[in-house]
Design an enzyme around this catalytic site. Structure first.
Site, PDB file in Angstrom:
ATOM      1  N   LYS A  46      18.717  -9.828   0.957  1.00  0.00           N
ATOM      2  CA  LYS A  46      17.646  -9.475   1.905  1.00  0.00           C
ATOM      3  C   LYS A  46      17.364 -10.646   2.855  1.00  0.00           C
ATOM      4  O   LYS A  46      17.236 -10.469   4.065  1.00  0.00           O
ATOM      5  CB  LYS A  46      16.373  -9.111   1.117  1.00  0.00           C
ATOM      6  CG  LYS A  46      15.134  -8.963   1.957  1.00  0.00           C
ATOM      7  CD  LYS A  46      15.174  -7.733   2.828  1.00  0.00           C
ATOM      8  CE  LYS A  46      14.052  -7.737   3.846  1.00  0.00           C
ATOM      9  NZ  LYS A  46      14.184  -6.653   4.817  1.00  0.00           N
ATOM     10  N   CYS A  75       9.595 -10.100   9.825  1.00  0.00           N
ATOM     11  CA  CYS A  75      10.788 -10.187   8.966  1.00  0.00           C
ATOM     12  C   CYS A  75      11.726 -11.296   9.430  1.00  0.00           C
ATOM     13  O   CYS A  75      11.896 -12.296   8.756  1.00  0.00           O
ATOM     14  CB  CYS A  75      11.511  -8.846   8.942  1.00  0.00           C
ATOM     15  SG  CYS A  75      10.652  -7.629   7.938  1.00  0.00           S
TER      16      CYS A  75
HETATM   17  N1  LIG Z   1       7.000  -3.564   6.515  1.00  0.00           N
HETATM   18  C1  LIG Z   1       8.301  -3.709   6.630  1.00  0.00           C
HETATM   19  O1  LIG Z   1       8.900  -3.278   7.611  1.00  0.00           O
HETATM   20  C2  LIG Z   1       9.113  -4.361   5.532  1.00  0.00           C
HETATM   21  C3  LIG Z   1      10.501  -4.223   5.552  1.00  0.00           C
HETATM   22  C4  LIG Z   1      11.246  -4.787   4.526  1.00  0.00           C
HETATM   23  C5  LIG Z   1      10.592  -5.488   3.516  1.00  0.00           C
HETATM   24  N2  LIG Z   1       9.239  -5.629   3.533  1.00  0.00           N
HETATM   25  C6  LIG Z   1       8.615  -6.371   2.432  1.00  0.00           C
HETATM   26  O2  LIG Z   1       7.957  -5.430   1.559  1.00  0.00           O
HETATM   27  C7  LIG Z   1       6.801  -6.041   0.971  1.00  0.00           C
HETATM   28  C8  LIG Z   1       5.586  -5.201   1.268  1.00  0.00           C
HETATM   29  O3  LIG Z   1       5.431  -5.149   2.670  1.00  0.00           O
HETATM   30  P1  LIG Z   1       4.472  -4.106   3.394  1.00  0.00           P
HETATM   31  O4  LIG Z   1       4.809  -4.191   4.839  1.00  0.00           O
HETATM   32  O5  LIG Z   1       4.498  -2.809   2.685  1.00  0.00           O
HETATM   33  O6  LIG Z   1       3.059  -4.821   3.123  1.00  0.00           O
HETATM   34  P2  LIG Z   1       1.600  -4.228   3.429  1.00  0.00           P
HETATM   35  O7  LIG Z   1       0.734  -5.397   3.666  1.00  0.00           O
HETATM   36  O8  LIG Z   1       1.693  -3.129   4.420  1.00  0.00           O
HETATM   37  O9  LIG Z   1       1.182  -3.533   2.040  1.00  0.00           O
HETATM   38  C9  LIG Z   1       0.994  -4.207   0.848  1.00  0.00           C
HETATM   39  C10 LIG Z   1      -0.111  -3.522   0.065  1.00  0.00           C
HETATM   40  O10 LIG Z   1      -0.211  -4.178  -1.197  1.00  0.00           O
HETATM   41  C11 LIG Z   1      -1.588  -4.229  -1.567  1.00  0.00           C
HETATM   42  N3  LIG Z   1      -1.729  -5.265  -2.589  1.00  0.00           N
HETATM   43  C12 LIG Z   1      -1.774  -6.606  -2.465  1.00  0.00           C
HETATM   44  N4  LIG Z   1      -1.867  -7.202  -3.673  1.00  0.00           N
HETATM   45  C13 LIG Z   1      -1.883  -6.205  -4.590  1.00  0.00           C
HETATM   46  C14 LIG Z   1      -1.948  -6.176  -6.009  1.00  0.00           C
HETATM   47  N5  LIG Z   1      -2.007  -7.298  -6.713  1.00  0.00           N
HETATM   48  N6  LIG Z   1      -1.973  -4.969  -6.614  1.00  0.00           N
HETATM   49  C15 LIG Z   1      -1.924  -3.829  -5.903  1.00  0.00           C
HETATM   50  N7  LIG Z   1      -1.837  -3.803  -4.559  1.00  0.00           N
HETATM   51  C16 LIG Z   1      -1.803  -4.973  -3.913  1.00  0.00           C
HETATM   52  C17 LIG Z   1      -2.304  -4.488  -0.270  1.00  0.00           C
HETATM   53  O11 LIG Z   1      -3.658  -4.107  -0.337  1.00  0.00           O
HETATM   54  C18 LIG Z   1      -1.485  -3.625   0.711  1.00  0.00           C
HETATM   55  O12 LIG Z   1      -2.044  -2.335   0.856  1.00  0.00           O
HETATM   56  C19 LIG Z   1       6.724  -7.456   1.575  1.00  0.00           C
HETATM   57  O13 LIG Z   1       7.351  -8.351   0.708  1.00  0.00           O
HETATM   58  C20 LIG Z   1       7.524  -7.329   2.851  1.00  0.00           C
HETATM   59  O14 LIG Z   1       8.075  -8.556   3.257  1.00  0.00           O
HETATM   60  C21 LIG Z   1       8.488  -5.059   4.507  1.00  0.00           C
END
Ligand SMILES: NC(=O)c1ccc[n+]([C@@H]2O[C@H](COP(=O)([O-])OP(=O)(O)OC[C@H]3O[C@@H](n4cnc5c(N)ncnc54)[C@H](O)[C@@H]3O)[C@@H](O)[C@H]2O)c1
Length: 397
Positions: free
Chosen positions: A197, A251
């Site tokens: 990744k 990202c």
């Molecule tokens: N958004 C993208 O396009 C994308 C693409 C690839 C990878 N990622 C990766 O995926 C992961 C998540 O990204 P995202 O964009 O969905 O994040 P986001 O911020 O949209 O969502 C994360 C959610 O997790 C919740 N959260 C935080 N701590 C928590 C806990 N201890 N227990 C339960 N819920 C909790 C938050 O309230 C939030 O709603 C990250 O590592 C990100 O780098 C994101």
């Protein structure tokens, strides 16, 4: 599903659509409430309908505290702390909340973008607290590579890399994903999957840095970089990307640091690419300063300046880590009674910047600075007398 954001919620909806019961967990009560009402708190095409259906049919519900399950997915944020150090405390605390619920045979998967070794660290944490389960759980890492705006399609059709802490874990995770993913599923180990990744985004960053470096050299050498790249790409095995005003988003501009932080001596190109892409934004801001002074010297008056674009890439409204926004901020910091027109056709208003319609800005400004290659800008007729700084290949001047 622990974490119901941009990745966790669409994934939950997709799994639920395949008639597998999903219990979503999020620390944010508003998120939980919204989802349980069949609504969504993020912008993503087709997600609203998918969540509404999943909730109505009883396959998706959410709460603040986790419940016992057979498969646990960790999809929480992995931000920075300090000076570009990855912060895995969210993954850690999410894991801690489900440890008491684990039972023999369960599958635990991390999807959050994570530094190398995170899955093994979480395995150690789990077995420290539940030593009786040692060797009885399946633990794997499976990164997400969807494109925001097309998540519901890409979730199903993208190929995935799945790496367990042992072969049994990998196979168990592959069998789980196979129930709802049509793309190919590639097996590896957890460390390789974590690195994969990070490498995907670092690779893009390095390639963009090469193009940006060329743009700096060409500017000094009096060569049109756009023409140069077009000609070089006529070579059958060369494919240079286009330069821009830096690299943004959450990202590509972020993930390479996850490698550099842990392997600073070894990741020379990856680290340098980050520096080059960051420097390019600074350089663009300096260029605006120079053209402004030149105009004043020549014309004996202050110029008016159109700053075209705020988003981190073309045709979106996302300003996170945006180099264009950084440049606009820097230019405004150096403002000295010039008139500025700030343009972002993909948003209606901004809390800090007063926005101007793009046609009006072109009309009124003496100097036009193209920061983002939005489609609207490509269709503009620009009067001859205007001075132009084109950082993103709108007119390739
Ligand atoms: N958004 C993208 O396009 C994308 C693409 C690839 C990878 N990622 C990766 O995926 C992961 C998540 O990204 P995202 O964009 O969905 O994040 P986001 O911020 O949209 O969502 C994360 C959610 O997790 C919740 N959260 C935080 N701590 C928590 C806990 N201890 N227990 C339960 N819920 C909790 C938050 O309230 C939030 O709603 C990250 O590592 C990100 O780098 C994101």
């Amino acid at each position: 599903m622990v974490g119901l954001g941009y990745i966790g919620l669409p994934t939950s909806a997709l799994i639920a659509k395949n008639k597998i019961h999903v219990h979503g967990v999020d620390v944010n009560p508003k998120v939980v409430e919204t989802i349980n009402a069949g609504k969504i708190h993020i912008v993503e095409p087709e997600l609203d309908e998918a969540v509404d259906n999943a909730v109505k049919q009883g396959y998706l519900r959410a709460s603040i505290v986790p419940v016992e399950a057979d498969v646990y997915l960790i999809v929480v944020p992995t931000p920075f702390k300090g000076k570009n150090e990855p912060d895995i405390s969210f993954v850690q605390s999410a894991t801690k909340t489900i440890i008491p619920l684990l039972k023999k045979g369960d599958l635990y998967i991390i999807e959050s973008t994570s530094p190398i070794g995170t899955t093994e660290k979480m395995m150690d944490l789990i077995y420290q607290e539940r030593p009786e389960l040692k060797g009885e759980l399946h633990i794997a890492y499976c990164p997400e590579r969807v494109l925001p705006g097309n998540v519901m399609h890409e979730l199903v059709y993208n190929d995935r890399v799945i790496g367990g802490v042992n072969d049994e874990s990998t196979n168990k995770a592959v069998n789980f994903y196979r129930q709802f993913i049509k793309g190919d599923l590639y097996k590896t180990n957890a460390r390789t999957a974590e690195m994969c990744k990070l490498v995907e985004n670092s690779s893009r960053d390095v390639q963009i840095a090469f193009a940006n470096e060329l743009s700096l050299i060409c500017d000094k050498a009096g060569i049109n970089v756009w023409e140069l790249i077009e000609l070089a790409n006529k070579h059958p095995r060369v494919n240079i990307l286009q330069p821009g005003c830096g690299v943004g988003g959450h990202c590509i501009a972020v993930d390479p640091y996850f490698i550099v932080a842990d392997y600073p001596m070894e990741s020379q190109i990856i680290g340098k690419a980050r520096e080059i892409n960051n420097y390019k934004s600074f350089w663009c801001a300096e260029k605006v300063k120079t053209i402004k002074l030149e105009f004043e010297l020549k014309q004996g008056r202050k110029p008016s300046i159109a700053l075209m674009g705020l988003a981190f890439k073309p045709n979106i409204d996302d300003l996170r880590e945006s180099p264009a926004k950084y440049i606009v901020q820097k230019v405004l910091q150096n403002a000295n009674n010039e008139e500025y027109y700030i343009v972002e056709p993909n948003i209606d208003s901004h809390t800090v910047f007063k926005l101007t319609n793009y046609k009006e800005a072109i009309d009124k400004a003496d100097i036009i600075v193209f920061l983002v290659a939005h489609k609207e800008f490509k269709e503009l007729e620009i009067p001859q007398e205007k001075e132009i700084l084109d950082f993103c290949g709108i007119i390739k001047k």
